[in-house]
Design an enzyme around this catalytic site. Sequence first.
Site, short mmCIF file in Angstrom:
data_model
loop_
_atom_site.label_atom_id
_atom_site.label_comp_id
_atom_site.label_asym_id
_atom_site.label_seq_id
_atom_site.Cartn_x
_atom_site.Cartn_y
_atom_site.Cartn_z
N ASP A 10 2.11 5.67 1.50
CA ASP A 10 3.84 6.58 1.30
C ASP A 10 3.33 8.04 1.73
O ASP A 10 4.05 8.62 1.09
CB ASP A 10 3.80 6.29 -0.08
CG ASP A 10 3.65 4.66 -0.38
OD1 ASP A 10 4.60 4.01 0.30
OD2 ASP A 10 3.53 4.52 -1.70
N LYS B 87 4.25 8.64 6.97
CA LYS B 87 3.63 8.12 8.42
C LYS B 87 4.71 7.80 9.31
O LYS B 87 4.72 8.07 10.51
CB LYS B 87 2.62 7.09 7.98
CG LYS B 87 1.39 7.25 7.34
CD LYS B 87 0.62 5.90 7.36
CE LYS B 87 1.20 4.77 6.70
NZ LYS B 87 1.23 5.23 5.02
N GLY C 9 6.39 0.18 3.72
CA GLY C 9 7.73 0.35 3.90
C GLY C 9 7.77 1.59 4.49
O GLY C 9 7.32 2.55 3.75
N HIS C 10 8.26 1.73 5.44
CA HIS C 10 8.09 2.90 6.58
C HIS C 10 9.91 3.53 6.50
O HIS C 10 10.62 2.76 6.94
CB HIS C 10 7.63 2.86 7.75
CG HIS C 10 6.10 2.25 7.80
ND1 HIS C 10 5.46 1.85 8.77
CD2 HIS C 10 5.30 2.57 6.47
CE1 HIS C 10 4.12 1.76 8.56
NE2 HIS C 10 4.05 2.12 6.99
N GLN D 221 -0.13 1.57 5.07
CA GLN D 221 -1.06 1.93 3.80
C GLN D 221 -1.57 2.97 3.98
O GLN D 221 -1.38 3.99 4.66
CB GLN D 221 -1.66 0.63 3.24
CG GLN D 221 -1.14 -0.74 2.74
CD GLN D 221 -0.58 -1.48 3.78
OE1 GLN D 221 -1.25 -1.81 4.79
NE2 GLN D 221 0.69 -1.67 4.01
P1 IMP Z 1 -1.08 -5.77 -1.35
O1 IMP Z 1 -1.03 -4.98 -0.07
O2 IMP Z 1 0.51 -6.12 -1.67
O3 IMP Z 1 -1.79 -6.67 -1.61
O4 IMP Z 1 -1.26 -4.64 -2.54
C1 IMP Z 1 -2.37 -4.19 -2.98
C2 IMP Z 1 -2.30 -2.79 -3.27
O5 IMP Z 1 -1.98 -1.86 -2.20
C3 IMP Z 1 -1.16 -2.37 -4.45
O6 IMP Z 1 -1.78 -1.23 -5.32
C4 IMP Z 1 -0.08 -1.95 -3.60
O7 IMP Z 1 0.93 -1.17 -4.39
C5 IMP Z 1 -0.94 -1.33 -2.54
N1 IMP Z 1 0.14 -1.16 -1.34
C6 IMP Z 1 0.36 -1.98 -0.43
N2 IMP Z 1 1.01 -1.55 0.56
C7 IMP Z 1 1.27 -0.48 0.28
C8 IMP Z 1 1.92 0.65 0.79
O8 IMP Z 1 2.77 0.53 2.07
N3 IMP Z 1 2.32 1.96 0.12
C9 IMP Z 1 1.61 2.08 -0.69
N4 IMP Z 1 0.98 1.22 -1.60
C10 IMP Z 1 0.72 -0.04 -0.89
#
Ligand code: IMP
Length: 503
Positions: free
Chosen positions: A65, A68, A92-93, A275
Amino acid sequence: MIRFSSIVRLNQPVRVSLQKMRCEPPLFAAWAELALYSYTFGLRVWYEGNSLVTHVVIVGAQWGDEGKAKITDMLAESADVVIRCQGGCNAGHTVSHQGNVFKFHLIPSGMLYPNKLCIIGPGTVINPHVLLQEIDTMQARGYSTANLRLSDRAHLTLPFHALLDKARENALAGKKIGTTGRGIAPTYMDKVGRNGIRIGDLYAPQSFLTERLTHTLEQNKAQLSALAVDIPTLSDLQAFCKEIAEQLKPYVCDTVALVHQAIKRDESLLFEGAQGTLLDVDYGTYPFVTSSNATAGGACTGSGVGPSQIDQVIGVMKAYTTRVGEGPFPTELHDHIGKHLLEVGQEFGTTTGRPRRCGWFDSVLARYSTQVNGLTGLAITKIDVMDDLDEIKLCVAYEHRETKERFHQFPSHITTLAELDPVYETFPGWKQPLQNIRRYEDLPTETRQYLKRLSELSEAPVQILSVGPERDQTIILEEPFQKTASLKKKEHSHGAQEPSLIS
Ligand code: IMP
Protein backbone atom coordinates in the site's frame (compact mmCIF):
# COMPACT_ATOMS: atom_id res chain seq x y z
CA MET A 1 17.74 -0.91 -33.97
CA ILE A 2 21.50 -0.36 -34.42
CA ARG A 3 23.48 -0.81 -31.22
CA PHE A 4 26.48 1.44 -30.52
CA SER A 5 28.75 -1.58 -30.13
CA SER A 6 27.95 -2.63 -33.71
CA ILE A 7 28.77 0.86 -35.02
CA VAL A 8 32.19 0.61 -33.39
CA ARG A 9 32.69 -2.88 -34.80
CA LEU A 10 31.69 -1.76 -38.30
CA ASN A 11 34.15 1.13 -38.20
CA GLN A 12 37.10 -0.96 -37.01
CA PRO A 13 38.39 -2.14 -40.43
CA VAL A 14 38.11 1.40 -41.82
CA ARG A 15 40.11 2.77 -38.90
CA VAL A 16 42.80 0.14 -39.38
CA SER A 17 43.16 0.92 -43.07
CA LEU A 18 43.33 4.66 -42.30
CA GLN A 19 46.12 4.02 -39.81
CA LYS A 20 48.00 2.11 -42.49
CA MET A 21 47.57 5.12 -44.81
CA ARG A 22 49.01 7.47 -42.18
CA CYS A 23 52.40 7.97 -43.90
CA GLU A 24 51.12 8.40 -47.44
CA PRO A 25 49.62 10.98 -47.53
CA PRO A 26 49.64 11.69 -43.73
CA LEU A 27 47.48 14.82 -43.73
CA PHE A 28 44.65 13.21 -45.63
CA ALA A 29 44.68 10.17 -43.31
CA ALA A 30 44.59 12.33 -40.18
CA TRP A 31 41.72 14.39 -41.58
CA ALA A 32 39.75 11.32 -42.62
CA GLU A 33 40.25 9.71 -39.24
CA LEU A 34 39.04 12.87 -37.51
CA ALA A 35 35.95 12.93 -39.73
CA LEU A 36 35.26 9.29 -38.96
CA TYR A 37 35.61 9.88 -35.21
CA SER A 38 33.21 12.83 -35.39
CA TYR A 39 30.71 10.76 -37.32
CA THR A 40 30.96 7.88 -34.85
CA PHE A 41 30.74 10.25 -31.88
CA GLY A 42 27.68 11.93 -33.41
CA LEU A 43 26.00 8.59 -33.88
CA ARG A 44 26.90 7.63 -30.33
CA VAL A 45 25.42 10.83 -28.85
CA TRP A 46 22.30 10.38 -30.94
CA TYR A 47 22.00 6.75 -29.93
CA GLU A 48 22.55 7.33 -26.24
CA GLY A 49 20.27 10.33 -26.13
CA ASN A 50 17.42 8.65 -27.93
CA SER A 51 17.58 4.92 -27.92
CA LEU A 52 18.89 3.53 -24.65
CA VAL A 53 16.40 1.02 -23.45
CA THR A 54 15.60 0.68 -19.80
CA HIS A 55 13.87 -2.00 -17.79
CA VAL A 56 12.61 -0.75 -14.43
CA VAL A 57 11.21 -2.74 -11.52
CA ILE A 58 8.84 -1.07 -9.06
CA VAL A 59 8.57 -2.72 -5.66
CA GLY A 60 6.75 -1.93 -2.48
CA ALA A 61 9.51 -1.30 0.04
CA GLN A 62 7.43 -1.50 3.23
CA TRP A 63 4.30 -3.57 4.03
CA GLY A 64 2.39 -2.86 0.83
CA ASP A 65 0.00 0.00 0.00
CA GLU A 66 2.92 2.39 -0.56
CA GLY A 67 1.37 3.97 -3.65
CA LYS A 68 3.06 1.77 -6.25
CA ALA A 69 0.14 2.15 -8.64
CA LYS A 70 0.54 5.91 -8.91
CA ILE A 71 4.27 5.57 -9.57
CA THR A 72 3.67 2.76 -12.09
CA ASP A 73 0.99 4.78 -13.84
CA MET A 74 3.29 7.79 -14.01
CA LEU A 75 6.36 5.89 -15.26
CA ALA A 76 4.26 3.84 -17.66
CA GLU A 77 4.29 6.86 -19.94
CA SER A 78 7.97 6.14 -20.70
CA ALA A 79 7.55 2.36 -20.95
CA ASP A 80 6.30 0.17 -23.77
CA VAL A 81 5.30 -2.82 -21.69
CA VAL A 82 3.93 -2.97 -18.12
CA ILE A 83 4.02 -6.35 -16.36
CA ARG A 84 2.36 -7.55 -13.15
CA CYS A 85 4.56 -10.34 -11.86
CA GLN A 86 3.21 -11.83 -8.63
CA GLY A 87 0.31 -11.85 -6.21
CA GLY A 88 -3.31 -11.80 -7.23
CA CYS A 89 -6.47 -9.92 -6.39
CA ASN A 90 -5.21 -9.44 -2.82
CA ALA A 91 -3.51 -6.37 -4.33
CA GLY A 92 -5.44 -3.15 -4.56
CA HIS A 93 -3.82 -0.55 -6.77
CA THR A 94 -5.43 2.87 -6.85
CA VAL A 95 -4.69 5.32 -9.65
CA SER A 96 -6.14 8.81 -9.71
CA HIS A 97 -6.19 10.47 -13.11
CA GLN A 98 -7.83 13.83 -13.84
CA GLY A 99 -10.09 13.40 -10.83
CA ASN A 100 -11.15 9.88 -11.87
CA VAL A 101 -10.20 7.11 -9.48
CA PHE A 102 -9.41 3.62 -10.79
CA LYS A 103 -8.94 0.64 -8.51
CA PHE A 104 -7.05 -2.28 -10.03
CA HIS A 105 -6.58 -5.68 -8.44
CA LEU A 106 -5.14 -7.68 -11.32
CA ILE A 107 -4.91 -5.41 -14.35
CA PRO A 108 -1.52 -3.64 -14.52
CA SER A 109 -1.65 0.06 -13.67
CA GLY A 110 -0.34 0.96 -17.16
CA MET A 111 -3.75 0.14 -18.64
CA LEU A 112 -4.86 3.78 -18.66
CA TYR A 113 -2.53 4.48 -21.60
CA PRO A 114 -4.00 3.30 -24.90
CA ASN A 115 -0.76 2.11 -26.48
CA LYS A 116 0.98 0.11 -23.73
CA LEU A 117 1.15 -3.64 -23.75
CA CYS A 118 -0.08 -4.72 -20.30
CA ILE A 119 0.83 -8.20 -19.16
CA ILE A 120 -0.38 -10.25 -16.22
CA GLY A 121 2.64 -12.47 -15.80
CA PRO A 122 3.36 -16.13 -15.04
CA GLY A 123 3.99 -15.52 -11.31
CA THR A 124 0.49 -14.22 -10.62
CA VAL A 125 -2.59 -16.09 -9.41
CA ILE A 126 -5.85 -15.29 -11.13
CA ASN A 127 -9.37 -15.09 -9.83
CA PRO A 128 -11.05 -15.03 -13.25
CA HIS A 129 -14.24 -13.39 -12.04
CA VAL A 130 -12.31 -10.48 -10.53
CA LEU A 131 -10.28 -10.10 -13.72
CA LEU A 132 -13.34 -10.24 -16.00
CA GLN A 133 -15.13 -7.73 -13.79
CA GLU A 134 -12.14 -5.36 -14.04
CA ILE A 135 -12.07 -5.75 -17.81
CA ASP A 136 -15.80 -4.95 -18.00
CA THR A 137 -15.36 -1.90 -15.77
CA MET A 138 -12.49 -0.58 -17.88
CA GLN A 139 -14.47 -1.04 -21.07
CA ALA A 140 -17.59 0.55 -19.55
CA ARG A 141 -15.47 3.61 -18.67
CA GLY A 142 -14.31 3.87 -22.25
CA TYR A 143 -10.86 2.27 -21.99
CA SER A 144 -9.73 -0.39 -24.40
CA THR A 145 -8.40 -3.67 -23.02
CA ALA A 146 -7.17 -4.84 -26.41
CA ASN A 147 -3.55 -4.61 -25.22
CA LEU A 148 -4.06 -6.78 -22.15
CA ARG A 149 -2.39 -10.21 -22.10
CA LEU A 150 -2.66 -12.97 -19.50
CA SER A 151 0.06 -15.57 -19.06
CA ASP A 152 -0.91 -19.15 -19.79
CA ARG A 153 1.47 -20.09 -16.96
CA ALA A 154 -0.38 -18.08 -14.29
CA HIS A 155 -2.32 -20.16 -11.77
CA LEU A 156 -6.05 -20.20 -11.41
CA THR A 157 -7.79 -19.43 -8.13
CA LEU A 158 -10.67 -21.91 -7.99
CA PRO A 159 -13.84 -21.01 -6.07
CA PHE A 160 -12.96 -23.33 -3.17
CA HIS A 161 -9.58 -21.57 -2.68
CA ALA A 162 -11.23 -18.43 -1.32
CA LEU A 163 -13.55 -20.47 0.92
CA LEU A 164 -10.54 -22.42 2.18
CA ASP A 165 -8.60 -19.21 2.83
CA LYS A 166 -11.37 -17.83 5.05
CA ALA A 167 -11.93 -21.14 6.81
CA ARG A 168 -8.19 -21.56 7.52
CA GLU A 169 -8.02 -18.03 8.88
CA ASN A 170 -11.06 -18.57 11.12
CA ALA A 171 -9.56 -21.78 12.43
CA LEU A 172 -6.46 -19.84 13.53
CA ALA A 173 -8.60 -18.12 16.19
CA GLY A 174 -6.23 -15.84 18.14
CA LYS A 175 -3.33 -16.38 15.73
CA LYS A 176 -4.84 -14.90 12.58
CA ILE A 177 -2.59 -13.69 9.75
CA GLY A 178 -5.17 -11.13 8.66
CA THR A 179 -5.33 -12.34 5.05
CA THR A 180 -7.43 -10.62 2.45
CA GLY A 181 -9.51 -13.81 2.21
CA ARG A 182 -9.08 -13.95 -1.57
CA GLY A 183 -7.73 -17.49 -1.75
CA ILE A 184 -4.17 -16.38 -2.42
CA ALA A 185 -2.34 -18.78 -0.06
CA PRO A 186 -4.42 -21.85 -1.05
CA THR A 187 -3.78 -21.10 -4.75
CA TYR A 188 -0.02 -20.75 -4.23
CA MET A 189 -0.04 -23.85 -1.97
CA ASP A 190 -1.58 -25.85 -4.81
CA LYS A 191 0.94 -24.30 -7.21
CA VAL A 192 4.05 -25.31 -5.26
CA GLY A 193 2.43 -28.60 -4.23
CA ARG A 194 2.03 -29.29 -7.97
CA ASN A 195 -1.73 -29.58 -7.59
CA GLY A 196 -2.57 -26.29 -9.28
CA ILE A 197 -4.52 -25.52 -12.43
CA ARG A 198 -2.74 -23.17 -14.82
CA ILE A 199 -4.55 -20.83 -17.19
CA GLY A 200 -3.05 -22.81 -20.09
CA ASP A 201 -4.73 -26.00 -18.77
CA LEU A 202 -8.09 -24.49 -19.72
CA TYR A 203 -7.12 -24.86 -23.38
CA ALA A 204 -5.33 -28.22 -23.12
CA PRO A 205 -7.08 -31.42 -24.33
CA GLN A 206 -10.22 -32.12 -22.26
CA SER A 207 -8.74 -35.33 -20.79
CA PHE A 208 -5.73 -33.40 -19.41
CA LEU A 209 -7.89 -30.77 -17.69
CA THR A 210 -10.21 -33.46 -16.25
CA GLU A 211 -7.22 -35.34 -14.88
CA ARG A 212 -5.79 -32.15 -13.31
CA LEU A 213 -9.13 -31.13 -11.77
CA THR A 214 -9.64 -34.64 -10.35
CA HIS A 215 -6.15 -34.50 -8.86
CA THR A 216 -6.57 -31.06 -7.28
CA LEU A 217 -9.93 -32.10 -5.83
CA GLU A 218 -8.46 -35.28 -4.33
CA GLN A 219 -5.57 -33.33 -2.82
CA ASN A 220 -7.83 -30.70 -1.24
CA LYS A 221 -10.71 -32.93 -0.06
CA ALA A 222 -9.33 -33.78 3.36
CA GLN A 223 -8.64 -30.15 4.25
CA LEU A 224 -11.96 -28.93 2.86
CA SER A 225 -13.90 -31.45 4.88
CA ALA A 226 -11.82 -30.86 8.05
CA LEU A 227 -12.68 -27.17 7.82
CA ALA A 228 -16.33 -27.88 6.96
CA VAL A 229 -16.08 -26.24 3.53
CA ASP A 230 -18.47 -27.58 0.86
CA ILE A 231 -16.55 -29.92 -1.41
CA PRO A 232 -17.25 -29.10 -5.06
CA THR A 233 -17.95 -31.90 -7.52
CA LEU A 234 -15.77 -32.51 -10.54
CA SER A 235 -18.57 -31.30 -12.78
CA ASP A 236 -18.85 -28.04 -10.75
CA LEU A 237 -15.19 -27.39 -11.47
CA GLN A 238 -15.52 -28.41 -15.12
CA ALA A 239 -18.46 -26.04 -15.58
CA PHE A 240 -16.50 -23.21 -13.92
CA CYS A 241 -13.50 -23.81 -16.20
CA LYS A 242 -15.64 -24.00 -19.34
CA GLU A 243 -17.38 -20.72 -18.53
CA ILE A 244 -14.22 -18.72 -17.88
CA ALA A 245 -12.10 -20.32 -20.62
CA GLU A 246 -14.24 -18.74 -23.32
CA GLN A 247 -14.23 -15.31 -21.73
CA LEU A 248 -10.51 -15.21 -20.97
CA LYS A 249 -9.42 -16.66 -24.31
CA PRO A 250 -8.80 -13.38 -26.19
CA TYR A 251 -6.24 -12.36 -23.57
CA VAL A 252 -4.34 -15.61 -22.97
CA CYS A 253 -0.95 -16.28 -24.53
CA ASP A 254 2.65 -17.25 -23.79
CA THR A 255 3.66 -13.90 -22.29
CA VAL A 256 7.30 -14.99 -21.92
CA ALA A 257 7.58 -15.09 -25.70
CA LEU A 258 5.84 -11.73 -25.90
CA VAL A 259 8.18 -10.05 -23.39
CA HIS A 260 11.26 -11.34 -25.15
CA GLN A 261 9.98 -10.13 -28.50
CA ALA A 262 9.60 -6.71 -26.87
CA ILE A 263 13.17 -6.91 -25.52
CA LYS A 264 14.41 -7.76 -29.02
CA ARG A 265 12.56 -4.73 -30.38
CA ASP A 266 14.45 -2.62 -27.78
CA GLU A 267 11.27 -1.71 -25.93
CA SER A 268 11.27 -0.52 -22.33
CA LEU A 269 9.74 -2.72 -19.67
CA LEU A 270 8.15 -1.66 -16.41
CA PHE A 271 7.60 -4.39 -13.83
CA GLU A 272 4.82 -3.60 -11.38
CA GLY A 273 5.28 -5.19 -7.97
CA ALA A 274 2.39 -6.01 -5.69
CA GLN A 275 2.28 -6.10 -1.86
CA GLY A 276 5.60 -5.11 -0.27
CA THR A 277 9.02 -6.29 0.81
CA LEU A 278 7.97 -7.03 4.40
CA LEU A 279 5.12 -9.17 3.06
CA ASP A 280 7.48 -11.25 0.90
CA VAL A 281 7.18 -14.94 1.73
CA ASP A 282 10.98 -15.25 2.18
CA TYR A 283 12.08 -11.81 3.39
CA GLY A 284 8.98 -10.54 5.16
CA THR A 285 7.86 -10.83 8.76
CA TYR A 286 7.05 -14.53 8.40
CA PRO A 287 4.44 -15.94 8.95
CA PHE A 288 2.65 -12.57 8.68
CA VAL A 289 3.34 -12.40 4.97
CA THR A 290 1.68 -13.08 1.66
CA SER A 291 2.46 -16.18 -0.39
CA SER A 292 4.65 -14.79 -3.17
CA ASN A 293 7.95 -12.99 -3.65
CA ALA A 294 7.03 -9.33 -3.47
CA THR A 295 10.73 -8.35 -3.60
CA ALA A 296 12.55 -7.45 -6.81
CA GLY A 297 13.56 -11.05 -7.54
CA GLY A 298 9.86 -11.81 -7.95
CA ALA A 299 9.84 -9.51 -10.97
CA CYS A 300 12.23 -11.91 -12.73
CA THR A 301 10.70 -15.21 -11.68
CA GLY A 302 7.22 -13.80 -12.18
CA SER A 303 7.82 -12.57 -15.72
CA GLY A 304 10.42 -14.87 -17.25
CA VAL A 305 13.00 -12.09 -17.61
CA GLY A 306 16.52 -12.65 -16.26
CA PRO A 307 18.18 -10.38 -13.65
CA SER A 308 20.77 -9.20 -16.17
CA GLN A 309 17.97 -7.43 -18.04
CA ILE A 310 16.99 -5.22 -15.09
CA ASP A 311 18.48 -1.71 -15.02
CA GLN A 312 16.71 -0.02 -12.13
CA VAL A 313 14.80 -1.07 -9.03
CA ILE A 314 12.65 1.67 -7.54
CA GLY A 315 11.45 1.10 -3.98
CA VAL A 316 8.19 2.85 -3.24
CA MET A 317 7.87 3.96 0.37
CA LYS A 318 5.40 6.16 2.16
CA ALA A 319 6.96 9.05 4.10
CA TYR A 320 5.59 7.18 7.13
CA THR A 321 4.74 3.48 7.56
CA THR A 322 1.51 1.49 7.41
CA ARG A 323 0.52 -2.15 7.49
CA VAL A 324 -2.72 -4.11 7.35
CA GLY A 325 -3.11 -7.51 8.90
CA GLU A 326 -1.33 -8.83 11.94
CA GLY A 327 2.34 -9.01 12.93
CA PRO A 328 4.95 -6.87 14.71
CA PHE A 329 5.32 -3.23 13.64
CA PRO A 330 7.97 -1.39 15.74
CA THR A 331 7.05 2.20 14.85
CA GLU A 332 3.26 1.73 15.11
CA LEU A 333 1.49 4.69 16.73
CA HIS A 334 -1.55 4.13 18.94
CA ASP A 335 -1.98 7.83 19.72
CA HIS A 336 -3.57 10.88 18.06
CA ILE A 337 -0.73 11.03 15.48
CA GLY A 338 -1.47 7.47 14.32
CA LYS A 339 -5.13 8.53 14.01
CA HIS A 340 -4.10 11.67 12.10
CA LEU A 341 -2.09 9.62 9.57
CA LEU A 342 -5.00 7.17 9.20
CA GLU A 343 -7.56 9.89 8.59
CA VAL A 344 -5.58 12.40 6.53
CA GLY A 345 -3.86 9.61 4.56
CA GLN A 346 -7.18 7.80 4.07
CA GLU A 347 -5.44 4.64 5.14
CA PHE A 348 -8.15 2.09 4.43
CA GLY A 349 -7.42 -1.09 2.45
CA THR A 350 -8.40 -0.93 -1.25
CA THR A 351 -9.26 -4.63 -1.29
CA THR A 352 -10.84 -5.14 2.12
CA GLY A 353 -11.61 -1.60 3.37
CA ARG A 354 -9.81 -2.41 6.66
CA PRO A 355 -8.18 0.53 8.48
CA ARG A 356 -4.39 0.33 8.19
CA ARG A 357 -2.10 0.50 11.20
CA CYS A 358 0.04 3.67 10.97
CA GLY A 359 3.44 4.68 12.34
CA TRP A 360 6.61 6.70 11.77
CA PHE A 361 9.06 6.01 8.94
CA ASP A 362 11.36 3.13 9.85
CA SER A 363 14.81 3.49 8.29
CA VAL A 364 16.07 0.13 9.62
CA LEU A 365 13.29 -1.50 7.63
CA ALA A 366 13.97 0.79 4.65
CA ARG A 367 17.69 -0.09 4.58
CA TYR A 368 16.80 -3.80 4.71
CA SER A 369 14.52 -3.17 1.76
CA THR A 370 17.38 -1.52 -0.11
CA GLN A 371 19.49 -4.62 0.59
CA VAL A 372 17.08 -7.36 -0.39
CA ASN A 373 15.74 -5.57 -3.46
CA GLY A 374 18.97 -3.94 -4.62
CA LEU A 375 17.13 -0.62 -4.73
CA THR A 376 18.68 1.92 -7.06
CA GLY A 377 16.28 4.67 -6.02
CA LEU A 378 13.31 5.57 -3.86
CA ALA A 379 9.90 6.95 -4.68
CA ILE A 380 8.60 8.59 -1.51
CA THR A 381 4.83 8.95 -1.43
CA LYS A 382 2.19 10.73 0.66
CA ILE A 383 4.59 13.21 2.23
CA ASP A 384 1.76 15.77 2.10
CA VAL A 385 -0.12 13.69 4.69
CA MET A 386 2.37 15.01 7.28
CA ASP A 387 1.89 18.71 6.36
CA ASP A 388 0.12 19.62 9.61
CA LEU A 389 2.35 17.81 12.08
CA ASP A 390 4.34 19.92 14.58
CA GLU A 391 7.19 17.46 14.62
CA ILE A 392 8.12 14.32 12.73
CA LYS A 393 10.01 11.31 13.99
CA LEU A 394 12.27 9.02 12.04
CA CYS A 395 13.29 5.63 13.41
CA VAL A 396 17.09 5.41 13.06
CA ALA A 397 17.72 2.18 15.00
CA TYR A 398 16.04 -0.33 17.30
CA GLU A 399 16.80 -0.90 20.96
CA HIS A 400 16.16 -4.15 22.82
CA ARG A 401 13.56 -3.56 25.51
CA GLU A 402 15.50 -5.46 28.19
CA THR A 403 19.17 -5.53 27.23
CA LYS A 404 19.19 -2.05 25.58
CA GLU A 405 21.32 -3.49 22.78
CA ARG A 406 21.14 -1.37 19.61
CA PHE A 407 20.07 -2.96 16.30
CA HIS A 408 20.83 -1.42 12.92
CA GLN A 409 19.92 -4.49 10.87
CA PHE A 410 16.32 -5.62 10.46
CA PRO A 411 16.04 -8.91 12.41
CA SER A 412 15.21 -12.13 10.60
CA HIS A 413 12.82 -13.39 13.27
CA ILE A 414 9.57 -11.81 14.40
CA THR A 415 10.10 -12.76 18.04
CA THR A 416 13.22 -10.57 18.05
CA LEU A 417 11.42 -7.78 16.19
CA ALA A 418 8.63 -7.87 18.77
CA GLU A 419 11.18 -7.21 21.55
CA LEU A 420 12.60 -4.07 19.92
CA ASP A 421 11.64 -0.46 20.45
CA PRO A 422 12.35 2.26 17.91
CA VAL A 423 15.05 4.86 18.51
CA TYR A 424 13.96 8.16 17.00
CA GLU A 425 15.46 11.34 15.63
CA THR A 426 13.01 14.22 15.72
CA PHE A 427 12.54 16.78 12.96
CA PRO A 428 10.52 19.99 12.95
CA GLY A 429 7.32 19.85 10.87
CA TRP A 430 7.03 22.12 7.82
CA LYS A 431 3.45 23.15 8.64
CA GLN A 432 2.50 24.14 5.12
CA PRO A 433 0.81 22.40 2.21
CA LEU A 434 3.08 20.60 -0.26
CA GLN A 435 0.51 19.48 -2.84
CA ASN A 436 1.15 22.33 -5.28
CA ILE A 437 4.95 22.21 -5.17
CA ARG A 438 6.55 20.76 -8.32
CA ARG A 439 10.28 21.45 -7.82
CA TYR A 440 12.51 20.00 -5.14
CA GLU A 441 14.18 23.40 -4.52
CA ASP A 442 10.77 24.88 -3.67
CA LEU A 443 10.14 22.46 -0.80
CA PRO A 444 10.40 23.91 2.71
CA THR A 445 13.84 23.48 4.31
CA GLU A 446 12.32 21.23 6.98
CA THR A 447 10.94 18.84 4.34
CA ARG A 448 14.29 18.67 2.58
CA GLN A 449 16.09 18.09 5.87
CA TYR A 450 13.75 15.17 6.67
CA LEU A 451 14.12 13.65 3.19
CA LYS A 452 17.88 13.99 3.19
CA ARG A 453 18.18 12.03 6.43
CA LEU A 454 15.61 9.49 5.27
CA SER A 455 17.57 8.89 2.07
CA GLU A 456 20.92 8.72 3.89
CA LEU A 457 19.63 6.10 6.34
CA SER A 458 17.80 4.13 3.65
CA GLU A 459 21.03 4.07 1.63
CA ALA A 460 19.27 4.95 -1.61
CA PRO A 461 18.66 8.24 -3.41
CA VAL A 462 15.19 9.76 -3.52
CA GLN A 463 14.29 9.89 -7.22
CA ILE A 464 10.59 10.63 -7.04
CA LEU A 465 8.53 12.47 -4.45
CA SER A 466 4.76 12.25 -4.53
CA VAL A 467 2.96 15.22 -2.96
CA GLY A 468 -0.62 14.23 -3.79
CA PRO A 469 -2.70 11.52 -5.45
CA GLU A 470 -2.80 12.98 -8.98
CA ARG A 471 -0.27 11.98 -11.66
CA ASP A 472 1.09 15.53 -11.86
CA GLN A 473 1.38 16.00 -8.09
CA THR A 474 4.88 14.64 -8.29
CA ILE A 475 8.41 15.97 -8.02
CA ILE A 476 10.81 14.04 -10.18
CA LEU A 477 14.41 14.40 -9.06
CA GLU A 478 15.60 11.89 -11.60
CA GLU A 479 13.32 10.03 -13.98
CA PRO A 480 14.33 6.34 -13.72
CA PHE A 481 14.15 5.70 -17.47
CA GLN A 482 16.39 8.71 -18.12
CA LYS A 483 18.62 7.93 -15.17
CA THR A 484 19.59 4.62 -16.71
CA ALA A 485 20.42 6.34 -19.95
CA SER A 486 22.72 8.79 -18.14
CA LEU A 487 24.32 6.02 -16.06
CA LYS A 488 24.93 3.97 -19.18
CA LYS A 489 26.62 7.02 -20.72
CA LYS A 490 28.88 7.30 -17.66
CA GLU A 491 29.71 3.60 -17.84
CA HIS A 492 30.88 4.11 -21.41
CA SER A 493 33.29 6.78 -20.28
CA HIS A 494 34.30 6.55 -16.56
CA GLY A 495 32.25 3.78 -14.97
CA ALA A 496 28.99 4.32 -13.06
CA GLN A 497 28.74 6.70 -10.13
CA GLU A 498 25.68 7.14 -7.94
CA PRO A 499 24.67 10.78 -8.04
CA SER A 500 23.67 12.52 -4.84
CA LEU A 501 20.26 13.91 -5.65
CA ILE A 502 19.17 15.97 -2.70
CA SER A 503 20.70 18.54 -0.49
P1 IMP B 1 -2.96 -12.68 1.65
O1 IMP B 1 -2.03 -12.16 0.65
O2 IMP B 1 -4.41 -12.37 1.35
O3 IMP B 1 -2.74 -14.12 1.95
O4 IMP B 1 -2.67 -11.90 3.04
C1 IMP B 1 -1.47 -12.08 3.77
C2 IMP B 1 -1.02 -10.78 4.40
O5 IMP B 1 -0.64 -9.87 3.37
C3 IMP B 1 -2.11 -10.06 5.19
O6 IMP B 1 -1.49 -9.36 6.26
C4 IMP B 1 -2.67 -9.07 4.21
O7 IMP B 1 -3.27 -7.97 4.83
C5 IMP B 1 -1.39 -8.67 3.49
N1 IMP B 1 -1.63 -8.19 2.12
C6 IMP B 1 -1.90 -8.91 1.02
N2 IMP B 1 -2.01 -8.12 -0.06
C7 IMP B 1 -1.79 -6.87 0.37
C8 IMP B 1 -1.72 -5.60 -0.29
O8 IMP B 1 -1.90 -5.46 -1.51
N3 IMP B 1 -1.44 -4.53 0.50
C9 IMP B 1 -1.20 -4.65 1.83
N4 IMP B 1 -1.25 -5.80 2.48
C10 IMP B 1 -1.53 -6.91 1.76
